[in-house]
Write a protein that holds these residues in place. Structure first.
Motif, PDB file in Angstrom:
ATOM      1  N   LEU A  54       0.828  -1.214   0.000  1.00  0.00           N
ATOM      2  CA  LEU A  54       0.000   0.000   0.000  1.00  0.00           C
ATOM      3  C   LEU A  54       0.864   1.267   0.000  1.00  0.00           C
ATOM      4  N   LEU A  55       1.951   1.236   0.791  1.00  0.00           N
ATOM      5  CA  LEU A  55       2.820   2.407   0.855  1.00  0.00           C
ATOM      6  C   LEU A  55       3.500   2.645  -0.500  1.00  0.00           C
ATOM      7  N   GLU A  56       3.929   1.547  -1.152  1.00  0.00           N
ATOM      8  CA  GLU A  56       4.544   1.685  -2.491  1.00  0.00           C
ATOM      9  C   GLU A  56       3.569   2.359  -3.462  1.00  0.00           C
ATOM     10  N   LYS A  57       2.320   1.921  -3.392  1.00  0.00           N
ATOM     11  CA  LYS A  57       1.304   2.485  -4.284  1.00  0.00           C
ATOM     12  C   LYS A  57       1.074   3.967  -3.996  1.00  0.00           C
ATOM     13  N   ARG A  58       1.020   4.313  -2.698  1.00  0.00           N
ATOM     14  CA  ARG A  58       0.809   5.730  -2.323  1.00  0.00           C
ATOM     15  C   ARG A  58       1.960   6.599  -2.809  1.00  0.00           C
ATOM     16  N   LEU A  64       1.856  12.134  -1.804  1.00  0.00           N
ATOM     17  CA  LEU A  64       2.356  11.950  -0.443  1.00  0.00           C
ATOM     18  C   LEU A  64       3.718  12.628  -0.303  1.00  0.00           C
ATOM     19  N   SER A  65       3.865  13.429   0.751  1.00  0.00           N
ATOM     20  CA  SER A  65       5.119  14.166   0.914  1.00  0.00           C
ATOM     21  C   SER A  65       6.253  13.210   1.270  1.00  0.00           C
ATOM     22  N   ALA A  66       7.478  13.610   0.930  1.00  0.00           N
ATOM     23  CA  ALA A  66       8.651  12.781   1.235  1.00  0.00           C
ATOM     24  C   ALA A  66       8.782  12.560   2.738  1.00  0.00           C
ATOM     25  N   LYS A  67       8.455  13.594   3.519  1.00  0.00           N
ATOM     26  CA  LYS A  67       8.559  13.489   4.976  1.00  0.00           C
ATOM     27  C   LYS A  67       7.610  12.427   5.518  1.00  0.00           C
ATOM     28  N   ALA A  72       6.503   6.771   7.317  1.00  0.00           N
ATOM     29  CA  ALA A  72       5.794   5.495   7.160  1.00  0.00           C
ATOM     30  C   ALA A  72       6.779   4.356   6.946  1.00  0.00           C
ATOM     31  N   ILE A  73       7.826   4.596   6.141  1.00  0.00           N
ATOM     32  CA  ILE A  73       8.859   3.575   5.894  1.00  0.00           C
ATOM     33  C   ILE A  73       9.560   3.207   7.197  1.00  0.00           C
ATOM     34  N   GLU A  78      10.793  -0.532  11.526  1.00  0.00           N
ATOM     35  CA  GLU A  78      10.901  -0.894  12.949  1.00  0.00           C
ATOM     36  C   GLU A  78      10.227  -2.235  13.207  1.00  0.00           C
ATOM     37  N   GLN A  79       9.052  -2.433  12.547  1.00  0.00           N
ATOM     38  CA  GLN A  79       8.335  -3.710  12.749  1.00  0.00           C
ATOM     39  C   GLN A  79       9.114  -4.876  12.143  1.00  0.00           C
ATOM     40  N   VAL A  80       9.729  -4.620  10.950  1.00  0.00           N
ATOM     41  CA  VAL A  80      10.515  -5.668  10.304  1.00  0.00           C
ATOM     42  C   VAL A  80      11.737  -5.995  11.162  1.00  0.00           C
ATOM     43  N   ASP A  81      12.409  -4.928  11.633  1.00  0.00           N
ATOM     44  CA  ASP A  81      13.626  -5.132  12.431  1.00  0.00           C
ATOM     45  C   ASP A  81      13.327  -5.788  13.784  1.00  0.00           C
ATOM     46  N   ALA A  82      12.096  -5.637  14.241  1.00  0.00           N
ATOM     47  CA  ALA A  82      11.720  -6.255  15.532  1.00  0.00           C
ATOM     48  C   ALA A  82      11.507  -7.754  15.409  1.00  0.00           C
ATOM     49  N   HIS A  83      11.502  -8.305  14.217  1.00  0.00           N
ATOM     50  CA  HIS A  83      11.352  -9.745  13.953  1.00  0.00           C
ATOM     51  C   HIS A  83      10.113 -10.328  14.579  1.00  0.00           C
ATOM     52  N   HIS A  84       8.991  -9.602  14.543  1.00  0.00           N
ATOM     53  CA  HIS A  84       7.746 -10.111  15.110  1.00  0.00           C
ATOM     54  C   HIS A  84       6.878 -10.738  14.049  1.00  0.00           C
ATOM     55  N   ALA A  85       7.490 -11.339  13.007  1.00  0.00           N
ATOM     56  CA  ALA A  85       6.742 -11.963  11.926  1.00  0.00           C
ATOM     57  C   ALA A  85       7.597 -13.055  11.317  1.00  0.00           C
ATOM     58  N   VAL A  86       6.953 -14.028  10.725  1.00  0.00           N
ATOM     59  CA  VAL A  86       7.677 -15.138  10.095  1.00  0.00           C
ATOM     60  C   VAL A  86       7.463 -15.033   8.589  1.00  0.00           C
TER      61      VAL A  86
END
Length: 409
Positions: A54-58, A64-67, A72-73, A78-86
């Protein structure tokens, strides 16, 4: 123990995810079977996939502003780096890195676009300022004023520049408008003064025109009205609310005078037309005296005609030369007949003519004798000279003889 290509659950219920840096702990699962644990954290991974999509599409399809995009990225990272997904978390990081590059590219693109828009806005405002400064010297008050107002609207629709540049250009723009307004105000103030002066002048002209409206001194008054009209035109226009009223009074006074004059002149013209008819009849009667055969009778008849002529009043000015010319022609014919008669009956004139003729004849005879003598002596030059003199005297003699014949022989 349960596992899949991207993660596993050990006998203690700890969930692991496999990454390029080795296995990372995802979390602990005690609520159910290992399969349920993997399924739960796999759904977490799918959520991240959807969120990144969704973010890629936006980023690609919206403004959507760069800021905001970077925020959002960072949140997803942070969620990816937290390793809370398989799942393939490294793949998600790659997608996020590419998204960062895209956002940065869009940032630079927008920066260039803003720079271009700013440059275009600067040129547009500089053009507006240049036109405003040129218009500030214009004397086309209405057109220039309307154009300046349109320039203000155009200015308002343009983006702002940096504060310093925008303020400097606006100061010049505003100064040009103020200069034009000041000149226009001075112009109309001067125009108002001129129109007030014109009103006073025309009030005076109207007063005199109204005072003259009942005059019967036709020539002098008509001439004065012409002078008043010239003064009226030279005075310029008064204020609009006064000009028409003053003109109507001025013109009305003239109309009263000229209507009265026209009435009088119409009566006079009718009378003069009748006088012309009578004088034409008399001129025709006088012309019947020609050619003159009896001078005495012609003189008496013409005197009678002339007395009746003098008793008739004026004729129209444009017809006067022709009808008077006819009478003068008859009068000259009588005068010429009188002069001829006098020459025929004047003994002194006859004697002078005979004496002159005799003298000329004697001179001619003498010259002829001298010419013959010069020829006989062979002096042709003298003879030729005397011959030319003889021709001159002979011409005078011929003329004198002709004049003598007018006396009757």
């Amino acid at each position: 123990m349960s596992s899949d290509p991207w993660g596993r659950v050990d006998e203690t219920g700890t969930v692991y995810v496999r990454t390029a840096d080795g296995e990372q702990v995802v979390g602990s699962w005690q609520a159910g079977s290992p399969e349920e644990a993997l399924a739960y954290f796999e759904r977490k991974y799918e959520g991240l996939v959807v969120e990144i999509g969704l973010l890629e599409k936006r980023v690609k399809t919206t403004d959507l502003s760069a800021k905001d995009a970077q925020a959002a990225i960072d949140h997803i990272r942070e969620q990816v780096d937290a390793h809370h997904a398989v799942g393939d978390l490294d793949a998600l990081r790659v997608r996020l890195d590419k998204l960062v590059e895209l956002v940065e590219a869009r940032r630079e693109e927008r920066k260039a676009q803003r720079a271009k828009q700013s440059d275009e806005a600067r040129h547009a405002k500089e053009a507006l300022v240049a036109e405003a400064e040129e218009l500030s010297q214009s004397d086309q008050w209405r057109a220039a004023g309307e154009r300046l107002r349109a320039l203000v609207d155009t200015w308002k629709g343009l983006p702002r520049l940096d504060r310093k540049s925008d303020d400097e250009l606006w100061h010049r723009f505003s100064h040009a408008r103020s200069a034009f307004s000041k000149r226009r105000k001075q112009h109309f103030a001067q125009l108002d003064a001129q129109r007030e002066e014109a009103r006073k002048t025309k009030e005076r002209l109207v007063a005199e025109a109204e005072a003259l409206s009942n005059s019967t001194d036709w020539g002098a008054t008509a001439a004065r009205y012409r002078e008043l009209m010239a003064e009226w035109k030279a005075a310029g226009r008064a204020q609009r609310e006064h000009e028409d009223d003053l003109w109507n009074r001025f013109r009305g006074a003239q109309d009263v005078f000229f209507a009265a004059r026209s009435s009088v002149f119409a009566e006079r013209d009718a009378e003069q037309a009748e006088n012309l008819k009578l004088k034409e009849e008399l001129a025709e009667e006088a012309e019947k005296l020609l050619p003159i055969t009896d001078l005495k009778a012609a003189r008496a008849a013409f005197r009678n005609v002339n007395e009746r002529w003098e008793a008739i009043g004026h004729v129209p000015r444009d017809a006067r030369p022709k009808v008077e010319g006819r009478m003068h022609a008859v009068e000259r014919a009588i005068q010429e007949a009188e002069e001829a008669e006098w020459r025929r009956t004047n003994p002194e004139a006859r004697a002078r003519a005979e004496g002159l003729t005799g003298q000329l004849q004697a001179a001619v005879d003498k010259l002829r004798g001298q010419i013959e003598q010069a020829r006989a002596q062979g002096n042709n030059a003298r003879a030729d000279k005397l011959q030319r003199e003889l021709e001159g005297r002979q011409a005078l003699l011929d003329q004198a003889l002709k004049g003598l014949q007018e006396f009757g022989g």
